[in-house]
Design a protein around this motif. Structure first.
Motif, PDB file in Angstrom:
ATOM      1  N   ALA A  21      -2.950  -2.683  -3.832  1.00  0.00           N
ATOM      2  CA  ALA A  21      -2.109  -3.281  -2.801  1.00  0.00           C
ATOM      3  C   ALA A  21      -2.235  -4.796  -2.784  1.00  0.00           C
ATOM      4  CB  ALA A  21      -2.171  -2.786  -1.585  1.00  0.00           C
TER       5      ALA A  21
ATOM      6  N   SER B 196      -6.386   2.223  -3.972  1.00  0.00           N
ATOM      7  CA  SER B 196      -4.870   1.825  -3.149  1.00  0.00           C
ATOM      8  C   SER B 196      -5.241   0.596  -2.672  1.00  0.00           C
ATOM      9  CB  SER B 196      -4.670   2.794  -2.088  1.00  0.00           C
ATOM     10  OG  SER B 196      -4.190   4.159  -2.694  1.00  0.00           O
TER      11      SER B 196
ATOM     12  N   ALA C 200       0.923  -1.209   0.080  1.00  0.00           N
ATOM     13  CA  ALA C 200      -0.067  -0.022   0.067  1.00  0.00           C
ATOM     14  C   ALA C 200       0.846   1.370   0.032  1.00  0.00           C
ATOM     15  CB  ALA C 200      -1.033  -0.039   1.185  1.00  0.00           C
TER      16      ALA C 200
END
Length: 229
Positions: free
Chosen positions: A31, A27, A14
């Motif tokens: 990730a 995000s 992340a």
């Protein structure tokens, strides 16, 4: 990998996306993809996606702070300096200020304010516990509430501080703690004042019945995530 390993891998991944996309669904998905974690597994570990991931990232910083405090001999310091050192350790446990900035924006949203407030409270609780606080009355709450204010204002100052080695931030932190110490002195004087102590006898008696929460919360209630490793 165990659950903690997967969490750590997701948080590491992340870090490449949050500074640009914030603590967002984009995000979170990126990730999981970068860490090679299936979307379902990522959601099982972080049911609310980026919000829970941001809280886990904050908790990881707390853990680093506590570990550093345990390794540091603070015995020669004044107590106010121990508090300042703990707050400084917590900020220095953060590798990227932009991730904090994005976190501040996330937890400023009305639907997430309670989560952000709880995260800061937990940080301050860990600081007091690490420094040996043994209070079990109203002071347990006032100590953490006061430190939460100091910590929050220091974080905001730190985010805009471009001074060498963040010297301006540490000076700001010292001034905030000095303000708190002055307030504590005023409280002591009020307790020693016979007139004020008589006037406040009723409210103080009520506050005297307040107790700190019991340690060891139950883990057998619905909605509790318990690792099986």
């Amino acid at each position: 990998m165990t659950d903690p390993d997967i969490r750590a891998a997701l948080l590491d991944a992340a870090a490449a996306h949050v500074p640009f996309d914030g603590w967002s669904a984009a995000s979170f998905d990126a990730a999981a993809r970068d860490a090679g974690v299936a979307p379902g597994v990522a959601r099982a570990l972080f049911p609310r996606g980026a919000v829970d991931m941001a809280l886990a990232w904050h908790a990881a910083g707390d853990a680093k702070m506590v570990a550093r405090l345990e390794e540091t001999d603070l015995s020669a310091m004044r107590f106010r300096d121990r508090i300042a050192t703990a707050v400084r350790f917590r900020l220095e446990a953060t590798p990227d200020r932009e991730m904090v900035r994005r976190g501040v924006a996330l937890f400023a949203l009305p639907q997430h304010v309670a989560d952000g407030t709880r995260a800061i409270w937990n940080t301050c609780d860990l600081i007091w516990t690490a420094l040996g606080d043994s209070s079990d009355d109203i002071n347990w709450y006032t100590k953490r509430a006061t430190l939460s204010g100091v910590y929050s204002s220091t974080v905001l100052y730190w985010l805009g501080d471009d001074s060498t080695d963040h010297r301006a931030t540490w000076g700001f932190l010292d001034r905030r703690i000095d303000d708190v110490m002055q307030f504590e002195k005023l409280k002591a004087r009020a307790r020693d004042n016979k007139l004020l102590s008589t006037v406040l006898a009723g409210p103080l008696a009520v506050l005297g019945r307040v107790r700190a929460p019991k340690k060891g919360a139950r883990d057998d209630l619905p909605g509790h995530w318990r690792d099986q490793t």
